[in-house]
Design an enzyme around this catalytic site. Structure first.
Site: not given
Length: 434
Positions: A150, A356, A399-400, A408
């Site tokens: 990120s 995401d 996802d992020h 998970p």
């Protein structure tokens, strides 16, 4: 709006309540490549990241799995950096330099005067004090690899820029007392790998920055975090010493801490015009400014990975898949709808909608807004070129937070072997670079 902000930080910090169980290191993964370098791999966290030892049996890198320990067990020299979770890329870059090399953080005379905070920060022993020295065994400069998540990716880019070019403004303002970071001429980074990094910013910040800085910080870190978890600000170091914001003191209860910080904030003029915070750097406008002077360095290998949880529903709409990432669905839905002009510089069109849950997927390939950097698709075969962004592709559905093991992976991509195995592959790639 305030609920949106709280949801954002709750998701990024506490999505881990459904994380995988604690695991012990697995068997070492045999190397199927030729080792060509042994530079340490530095893990650099993003927004609201924390040091690896802030929580018992829980890590930013790996969640319930100690990813650093796993990679070390597999034979790689891996170390974890810690920088300000809410700080600007500039401040985080200065902290990263001192955290690795050792010494007192120097934010620069010129920068500190403009930002109206202290010039000097904490003093560190250094997790890699040999960085930048000559290795007598090889006769070469000791460099590092950075794997960044990120905002850590944009911080890594700025570190590389300052190491190489330094800062003329800081050299002029500081004279003989200038930090070595601002002198430049230091080619100390071999590779940078960014994961889910919003190089062009995230449109989610448009839902965050309607508050003044003071209201944003006090709302998140005081009103919300203290009420959510009385121990949070003891364990999670906000690292804002340059702003005179210190952690809870011995014998200070939550009410006393809250009153002290609010009193401090009320004495300062925390206008949005102060850009020395993560929220501005993470906005497309902040990315535009950063990209204008932070460029890919010709001697560094750059890699980038994208993540996405949205899909086209057949009506030309992007929607988050609720079966993939429950914690970030509300934020993903915001990102999936935001289009239109935000400023005269940047047009937010439909290409920004896939995301995401925290960042726009288009932003993860590499910098494009006000940037001259080159981005190329690279399939992992042969030797990648230096000085350009080698885009490795998009992980879907991911996802992020799943990319770092913080929640998970309910439906992992078909080519995703598992968290430890995937990171081992990345470590093998960069350790095999000539």
């Amino acid at each position: 709006m305030q609920n949106t902000l709280k949801t954002f930080y709750l998701a990024l910090i506490t999505a881990t309540v459904i994380s995988c169980s604690t695991t012990e290191p697995e068997n070492p993964h045999p190397a199927s490549f030729e080792w060509k370098n042994s530079e340490p791999i530095i893990l650099l966290h993003g927004l609201n990241g924390f040091a690896k030892d802030n929580y018992d049996n829980f890590w930013y890198w790996g969640g319930r799995t100690n990813l650093e320990a796993e990679l070390r067990y597999a034979g790689y020299d891996v170390r974890t950096a810690s920088v300000g979770p809410l700080s600007s890329n500039w401040d985080r870059s200065c902290e990263f330099f001192a955290y690795l090399k050792g010494g007192t953080v120097d934010y620069g005379e010129e920068h500190s005067l403009k930002a109206e905070h202290s010039r000097y920060g904490r003093t560190y022993e250094g997790i890699y004090p040999e960085w930048g020295t000559i290795d007598p065994a090889t006769g070469e400069i000791r460099r590092i690899h950075i794997i960044a998540h990120s905002m850590g990716g944009t911080t890594a880019r700025m570190v590389a820029q300052l190491l190489s070019e330094g800062s003329e403004e800081e050299r002029n303002a500081s004279g003989e007392e200038v930090s070595p970071l601002f002198n430049g001429k230091k080619e100390w980074i071999k590779s940078i790998t960014t994961l889910s990094t919003p190089h062009d910013g995230s449109t989610l910040t448009y839902e965050m920055t309607s508050y003044r800085q003071r209201d944003l910080i006090s709302s998140l870190a005081v009103d919300f975090l203290i009420k959510w978890d009385d121990d949070f600000l003891i364990h999670n170091d906000m690292n804002l010493d340059q702003w005179e914001w210190t952690q809870k003191r011995d014998g200070e209860d939550s009410l006393q801490y809250e009153m002290r910080i609010k009193e401090f904030l009320s004495r300062r003029d925390w206008e949005w015009t102060n850009k020395d915070f993560a929220d501005f750097d993470l906005a497309p406008e902040g990315a535009w400014e950063t990209n204008g002077w932070v460029e890919a360095r010709p001697g560094i290998y750059y890699f980038s990975w994208g993540t996405r949880i949205t899909y086209e529903n057949g009506r030309g709409e992007n929607r988050p898949n609720p079966l993939i990432s429950l914690p970030l669905i509300p934020l993903s839905d915001i990102l999936s709808h935001y289009t239109g002009y935000r400023s005269s510089l940047i047009q937010i069109d439909e290409t920004w909608l896939p995301n995401d849950g925290a960042a726009n997927t288009r932003s993860m390939k590499g910098p494009t807004l006000n940037s001259r950097d080159v981005i190329k698709n690279w399939n992992g075969l042969g030797t990648p070129p230096k000085g350009v962004w080698n885009y490795r592709g998009e992980l879907y559905p991911m996802d992020h937070m799943q990319i770092i093991g913080m929640s998970p992976i309910l439906s992992p991509p078909g080519d995703f072997p598992g968290l430890v195995e995937w990171y081992t592959e990345q470590a093998a790639l960069i350790s095999g670079l000539p």
